[in-house]
Design a protein around this motif. Structure first.
Motif, PDB file in Angstrom:
ATOM      1  N   MET A  14       0.857  -1.176   0.000  1.00  0.00           N
ATOM      2  CA  MET A  14       0.000   0.000   0.000  1.00  0.00           C
ATOM      3  C   MET A  14       0.896   1.230   0.000  1.00  0.00           C
ATOM      4  SD  MET A  14      -2.899   1.036   2.802  1.00  0.00           S
ATOM      5  CE  MET A  14      -4.085  -0.197   2.287  1.00  0.00           C
ATOM      6  N   LEU A  15       0.911   1.938  -1.106  1.00  0.00           N
ATOM      7  CA  LEU A  15       1.726   3.132  -1.246  1.00  0.00           C
ATOM      8  C   LEU A  15       0.889   4.324  -0.813  1.00  0.00           C
ATOM      9  CD1 LEU A  15       2.909   0.915  -3.131  1.00  0.00           C
ATOM     10  CD2 LEU A  15       3.755   2.751  -4.558  1.00  0.00           C
ATOM     11  N   VAL A  16       1.344   5.036   0.213  1.00  0.00           N
ATOM     12  CA  VAL A  16       0.561   6.142   0.761  1.00  0.00           C
ATOM     13  C   VAL A  16       1.389   7.414   0.848  1.00  0.00           C
ATOM     14  CG1 VAL A  16      -0.915   4.578   2.104  1.00  0.00           C
ATOM     15  CG2 VAL A  16       1.073   5.628   3.187  1.00  0.00           C
ATOM     16  N   LYS A  17       0.682   8.520   0.928  1.00  0.00           N
ATOM     17  CA  LYS A  17       1.300   9.829   1.128  1.00  0.00           C
ATOM     18  C   LYS A  17       0.615  10.490   2.313  1.00  0.00           C
ATOM     19  CE  LYS A  17       2.451  14.141  -1.248  1.00  0.00           C
ATOM     20  NZ  LYS A  17       3.882  14.100  -1.049  1.00  0.00           N
ATOM     21  N   ARG A  50      -1.380  -9.205   8.991  1.00  0.00           N
ATOM     22  CA  ARG A  50      -0.148  -8.704   9.606  1.00  0.00           C
ATOM     23  C   ARG A  50       0.347  -7.511   8.796  1.00  0.00           C
ATOM     24  NH1 ARG A  50      -1.279 -13.442   9.296  1.00  0.00           N
ATOM     25  NH2 ARG A  50      -0.466 -13.807   7.220  1.00  0.00           N
ATOM     26  N   SER A  51       1.125  -6.632   9.426  1.00  0.00           N
ATOM     27  CA  SER A  51       1.595  -5.445   8.707  1.00  0.00           C
ATOM     28  C   SER A  51       3.035  -5.102   9.052  1.00  0.00           C
ATOM     29  CB  SER A  51       0.703  -4.245   9.019  1.00  0.00           C
ATOM     30  OG  SER A  51       0.736  -3.969  10.402  1.00  0.00           O
ATOM     31  N   ARG A  52       3.658  -4.417   8.100  1.00  0.00           N
ATOM     32  CA  ARG A  52       4.992  -3.843   8.282  1.00  0.00           C
ATOM     33  C   ARG A  52       4.963  -2.468   7.612  1.00  0.00           C
ATOM     34  NH1 ARG A  52       5.935  -8.728   6.142  1.00  0.00           N
ATOM     35  NH2 ARG A  52       6.990  -7.977   4.287  1.00  0.00           N
ATOM     36  N   PHE A  53       5.793  -1.562   8.100  1.00  0.00           N
ATOM     37  CA  PHE A  53       5.761  -0.192   7.608  1.00  0.00           C
ATOM     38  C   PHE A  53       7.160   0.248   7.190  1.00  0.00           C
ATOM     39  CE2 PHE A  53       2.673  -0.866  10.990  1.00  0.00           C
ATOM     40  CZ  PHE A  53       1.496  -0.653  10.292  1.00  0.00           C
ATOM     41  N   TYR A  54       7.228   0.922   6.053  1.00  0.00           N
ATOM     42  CA  TYR A  54       8.500   1.412   5.517  1.00  0.00           C
ATOM     43  C   TYR A  54       8.375   2.900   5.215  1.00  0.00           C
ATOM     44  CZ  TYR A  54       9.501  -3.523   4.845  1.00  0.00           C
ATOM     45  OH  TYR A  54       9.713  -4.861   5.049  1.00  0.00           O
ATOM     46  N   ASP A  65       5.265   6.626   2.439  1.00  0.00           N
ATOM     47  CA  ASP A  65       5.346   5.382   3.210  1.00  0.00           C
ATOM     48  C   ASP A  65       4.834   4.230   2.358  1.00  0.00           C
ATOM     49  OD1 ASP A  65       5.755   6.395   6.238  1.00  0.00           O
ATOM     50  OD2 ASP A  65       4.356   7.729   5.199  1.00  0.00           O
ATOM     51  N   ILE A  66       5.362   3.057   2.646  1.00  0.00           N
ATOM     52  CA  ILE A  66       4.819   1.831   2.058  1.00  0.00           C
ATOM     53  C   ILE A  66       4.421   0.944   3.221  1.00  0.00           C
ATOM     54  CG2 ILE A  66       5.248  -0.222   0.658  1.00  0.00           C
ATOM     55  CD1 ILE A  66       7.298   1.456  -0.917  1.00  0.00           C
ATOM     56  N   TRP A  67       3.158   0.580   3.224  1.00  0.00           N
ATOM     57  CA  TRP A  67       2.636  -0.316   4.237  1.00  0.00           C
ATOM     58  C   TRP A  67       2.456  -1.671   3.575  1.00  0.00           C
ATOM     59  CZ3 TRP A  67      -1.158   2.123   8.189  1.00  0.00           C
ATOM     60  CH2 TRP A  67      -0.667   3.353   8.610  1.00  0.00           C
ATOM     61  N   VAL A  68       3.112  -2.667   4.116  1.00  0.00           N
ATOM     62  CA  VAL A  68       3.012  -4.020   3.571  1.00  0.00           C
ATOM     63  C   VAL A  68       2.057  -4.800   4.464  1.00  0.00           C
ATOM     64  CG1 VAL A  68       4.254  -6.119   2.947  1.00  0.00           C
ATOM     65  CG2 VAL A  68       5.366  -3.884   2.673  1.00  0.00           C
ATOM     66  N   TRP A  69       0.975  -5.244   3.855  1.00  0.00           N
ATOM     67  CA  TRP A  69      -0.040  -6.014   4.569  1.00  0.00           C
ATOM     68  C   TRP A  69      -0.008  -7.435   4.034  1.00  0.00           C
ATOM     69  CZ3 TRP A  69      -2.703  -3.580   8.417  1.00  0.00           C
ATOM     70  CH2 TRP A  69      -2.709  -2.178   8.394  1.00  0.00           C
TER      71      TRP A  69
END
Length: 121
Positions: A14-17, A50-54, A65-69
């Motif tokens: 998930m690419l977010v701003k 589950r999630s991880r955040f970059y 940010d990139i949120w990996v779900w």
């Protein structure tokens, strides 16, 4: 390790701003907002996610940010997105720029192959 899983997990990048509203908050206010307004909704409405955040704001002006779900299956992923859309996360604190959704090594399962990966030492 044997598993009885018949479908591979679904992974969403998930690419977010960040929005001005999010950036106007202090770090403590951001943590408070996320833990009280977003996390409880995800926990109440989903399972097997589950999630991880970059952080990427140092390298990209379009995506901060990139949120990996990772979800156990497509239904769990759908429930996650439905839950997020009902929180201030979606289009208030963050603009969702893009969703890249896939399954790891899908080609290998399709063609009954061993996954190809690179290893360095």
């Amino acid at each position: 390790m044997p598993t009885d899983r018949t479908e591979p997990p679904v992974t969403a990048f998930m690419l977010v701003k960040t929005t001005p509203e999010w950036l106007a908050m202090t770090v403590a206010e951001r943590v408070q907002a996320f833990t009280t307004q977003v996390v409880p909704v995800i926990q109440a409405r989903t399972r097997g996610v589950r999630s991880r955040f970059y952080d990427t704001e140092f390298y990209s002006a379009r995506v901060t940010d990139i949120w990996v779900w990772e979800a156990d299956d497509h239904d769990a992923y759908r429930l996650l997105i439905d839950a997020l859309r009902e929180t201030p996360f979606w289009d208030r604190y963050f603009d969702v720029v893009d969703l890249l959704v896939g399954t790891e090594n899908g080609y290998a399962r399709t063609y009954d192959l061993e996954p190809v990966a690179t290893l360095t030492t």
